[in-house]
Design a protein around this motif. Structure first.
Motif, PDB file in Angstrom:
ATOM      1  N   ARG A  34       0.844  -1.181   0.000  1.00 47.61           N
ATOM      2  CA  ARG A  34       0.000   0.000   0.000  1.00 47.61           C
ATOM      3  C   ARG A  34       0.884   1.237   0.000  1.00 47.61           C
ATOM      4  O   ARG A  34       2.031   1.188   0.425  1.00 47.61           O
ATOM      5  CB  ARG A  34      -0.924   0.009   1.222  1.00 47.61           C
ATOM      6  N   LYS A  35       0.360   2.341  -0.453  1.00 44.23           N
ATOM      7  CA  LYS A  35       1.157   3.570  -0.513  1.00 44.23           C
ATOM      8  C   LYS A  35       1.398   4.119   0.887  1.00 44.23           C
ATOM      9  O   LYS A  35       0.546   4.011   1.772  1.00 44.23           O
ATOM     10  CB  LYS A  35       0.475   4.625  -1.372  1.00 44.23           C
ATOM     11  N   ALA A  36       2.571   4.706   1.083  1.00 46.10           N
ATOM     12  CA  ALA A  36       2.911   5.316   2.364  1.00 46.10           C
ATOM     13  C   ALA A  36       2.985   6.834   2.256  1.00 46.10           C
ATOM     14  O   ALA A  36       3.016   7.526   3.270  1.00 46.10           O
ATOM     15  CB  ALA A  36       4.244   4.775   2.875  1.00 46.10           C
ATOM     16  N   THR A  37       3.036   7.365   1.031  1.00 51.94           N
ATOM     17  CA  THR A  37       3.142   8.805   0.825  1.00 51.94           C
ATOM     18  C   THR A  37       2.059   9.270  -0.129  1.00 51.94           C
ATOM     19  O   THR A  37       1.503   8.485  -0.905  1.00 51.94           O
ATOM     20  CB  THR A  37       4.502   9.187   0.224  1.00 51.94           C
ATOM     21  N   GLU A  38       1.764  10.553  -0.106  1.00 58.94           N
ATOM     22  CA  GLU A  38       0.767  11.119  -1.022  1.00 58.94           C
ATOM     23  C   GLU A  38       1.223  11.004  -2.473  1.00 58.94           C
ATOM     24  O   GLU A  38       0.408  10.980  -3.390  1.00 58.94           O
ATOM     25  CB  GLU A  38       0.491  12.581  -0.672  1.00 58.94           C
ATOM     26  N   GLU A  39       2.536  10.930  -2.687  1.00 56.97           N
ATOM     27  CA  GLU A  39       3.052  10.760  -4.046  1.00 56.97           C
ATOM     28  C   GLU A  39       2.741   9.365  -4.594  1.00 56.97           C
ATOM     29  O   GLU A  39       2.696   9.173  -5.813  1.00 56.97           O
ATOM     30  CB  GLU A  39       4.559  11.003  -4.088  1.00 56.97           C
TER      31      GLU A  39
ATOM     32  N   LEU B 278       2.613  -3.294   9.391  1.00 55.45           N
ATOM     33  CA  LEU B 278       1.236  -3.251   9.861  1.00 55.45           C
ATOM     34  C   LEU B 278       0.426  -2.201   9.116  1.00 55.45           C
ATOM     35  O   LEU B 278      -0.750  -2.394   8.814  1.00 55.45           O
ATOM     36  CB  LEU B 278       1.210  -2.962  11.359  1.00 55.45           C
ATOM     37  N   LYS B 279       1.046  -1.080   8.807  1.00 52.90           N
ATOM     38  CA  LYS B 279       0.343   0.029   8.165  1.00 52.90           C
ATOM     39  C   LYS B 279       0.181  -0.162   6.663  1.00 52.90           C
ATOM     40  O   LYS B 279      -0.850   0.206   6.090  1.00 52.90           O
ATOM     41  CB  LYS B 279       1.101   1.341   8.405  1.00 52.90           C
ATOM     42  N   TYR B 280       1.201  -0.728   6.009  1.00 51.60           N
ATOM     43  CA  TYR B 280       1.284  -0.618   4.558  1.00 51.60           C
ATOM     44  C   TYR B 280       1.263  -1.951   3.816  1.00 51.60           C
ATOM     45  O   TYR B 280       1.638  -2.013   2.652  1.00 51.60           O
ATOM     46  CB  TYR B 280       2.531   0.171   4.176  1.00 51.60           C
ATOM     47  N   LEU B 281       0.813  -2.996   4.479  1.00 51.90           N
ATOM     48  CA  LEU B 281       0.602  -4.273   3.801  1.00 51.90           C
ATOM     49  C   LEU B 281      -0.850  -4.692   3.972  1.00 51.90           C
ATOM     50  O   LEU B 281      -1.473  -4.412   4.997  1.00 51.90           O
ATOM     51  CB  LEU B 281       1.513  -5.366   4.358  1.00 51.90           C
TER      52      LEU B 281
ATOM     53  N   CYS C 135      -1.260  10.115  -5.221  1.00 51.45           N
ATOM     54  CA  CYS C 135      -0.471   9.268  -6.130  1.00 51.45           C
ATOM     55  C   CYS C 135      -0.132  10.010  -7.422  1.00 51.45           C
ATOM     56  O   CYS C 135      -0.139   9.418  -8.518  1.00 51.45           O
ATOM     57  CB  CYS C 135      -1.212   7.968  -6.421  1.00 51.45           C
ATOM     58  N   ASN C 136       0.204  11.274  -7.307  1.00 51.17           N
ATOM     59  CA  ASN C 136       0.519  12.100  -8.474  1.00 51.17           C
ATOM     60  C   ASN C 136       1.808  11.668  -9.175  1.00 51.17           C
ATOM     61  O   ASN C 136       2.002  11.966 -10.354  1.00 51.17           O
ATOM     62  CB  ASN C 136       0.670  13.565  -8.057  1.00 51.17           C
ATOM     63  N   ASP C 137       2.674  10.954  -8.467  1.00 49.79           N
ATOM     64  CA  ASP C 137       3.964  10.561  -9.055  1.00 49.79           C
ATOM     65  C   ASP C 137       3.926   9.148  -9.626  1.00 49.79           C
ATOM     66  O   ASP C 137       4.960   8.583  -9.954  1.00 49.79           O
ATOM     67  CB  ASP C 137       5.073  10.678  -8.000  1.00 49.79           C
ATOM     68  N   ILE C 138       2.736   8.581  -9.749  1.00 47.36           N
ATOM     69  CA  ILE C 138       2.596   7.259 -10.342  1.00 47.36           C
ATOM     70  C   ILE C 138       2.242   7.416 -11.818  1.00 47.36           C
ATOM     71  O   ILE C 138       1.215   7.982 -12.162  1.00 47.36           O
ATOM     72  CB  ILE C 138       1.509   6.429  -9.627  1.00 47.36           C
ATOM     73  N   TRP C 139       3.104   6.900 -12.690  1.00 47.49           N
ATOM     74  CA  TRP C 139       2.900   6.952 -14.143  1.00 47.49           C
ATOM     75  C   TRP C 139       2.777   5.522 -14.665  1.00 47.49           C
ATOM     76  O   TRP C 139       3.543   4.634 -14.264  1.00 47.49           O
ATOM     77  CB  TRP C 139       4.070   7.647 -14.834  1.00 47.49           C
TER      78      TRP C 139
END
Length: 252
Positions: free
Chosen positions: A28-33, A88-91, A187-191
């Motif tokens: 799972r994503k951990a940052t807004e990017e 725990l947070k990101y899986l 997720c603005n940095d996901i292309w």
């Protein structure tokens, strides 16, 4: 969270990890990017996008070790690790749909000069992107010959690949996200790379958000980016080790 274990008096730490070797998890994503930072066995770091398939190998020194099983060709087969609290947070045990995403781009007229609220005056080749019941304005090219060598994406059916890596250094998009209230754009940095019909691999054309296109399918209505992102990131073409998320049909 499937990895938690609060049972038994021998486990005095609430929400601690209950390691199940061989269990399949997804990032799972951990940052807004849009990225999750992970540590490699050699001590270096890399980044995962959402829904990368991971297989639990074990836990040591408050770190969870996992085998990368999909999506990123440079990491498949390698071991990565996360601090226990981040695991725990990101899986998650929930992964993407094992089904090809299907989207369509249809050209809208000829190139026209327009004023972008973010990029100023540009000659844009606009198109409509049809995705998951929504119609979203995209630009297919903004920089033209003879000064530039870019051209709009050609008609045909092209494959869409899983995200590759950060583009923030050469094409930052965080300021689009910051122009809106928190949570409107993530997720603005996901292309998503496009594999052109008849060619193999990343063509250096992408689906991404922005108001300027160098031959990519650029989501001009940036505030609608997450309609596109959420749909694509939650699909994978079966039998491709997660390397492909779907297809894009382009009609001129």
């Amino acid at each position: 969270m499937p990895l938690t274990n609060n049972r038994g008096t021998s486990n005095s730490r609430p929400s601690s990890l209950h390691v199940v070797t061989g269990k399949i998890m997804y990032s799972r994503k951990a940052t807004e990017e849009g990225w999750l930072k992970v540590k490699l066995d050699n001590g270096n770091f890399d980044f995962l996008h959402e829904n990368v398939k991971l297989i639990v190998k074990g836990e040591k020194n408050a770190r969870l070790y996992l085998l990368v099983a999909s999506d990123k060709s440079n990491l498949i087969g390698q071991t990565i690790s996360l601090q226990q609290e981040n695991a725990l947070k990101y899986l998650s045990s929930k992964g993407p749909m094992q089904k090809s995403a299907s989207i369509k781009v249809e050209y809208v007229g000829k190139p026209v000069k327009t004023t972008s609220r973010f990029k100023g005056d540009l000659i844009q080749q606009f198109a409509n992107l049809y995705v998951n019941g929504s119609i979203i304005k995209v630009t297919l090219n903004s920089l033209w010959p003879p000064k530039y060598s870019y051209s709009p994406i050609p008609a045909g059916v092209h494959k869409l690949m899983s995200p590759d890596n950060s583009h923030a250094k050469n094409a930052p998009t965080d300021w689009y996200r910051k122009a809106f209230s928190p949570g409107v754009i993530t997720c603005n940095d996901i292309w998503f790379p496009i594999e052109l019909n008849g060619e193999g691999g990343n063509s250096s054309r992408y689906i991404h958000l922005g108001n300027l296109s160098e031959g990519c399918v650029t989501v001009y209505d940036v505030e609608k980016w997450n309609v596109v992102y959420d749909y694509l990131i939650n699909h994978r073409i079966p039998g491709t080790k997660g390397m492909y998320v779907g297809e894009i049909t382009v009609v001129t």
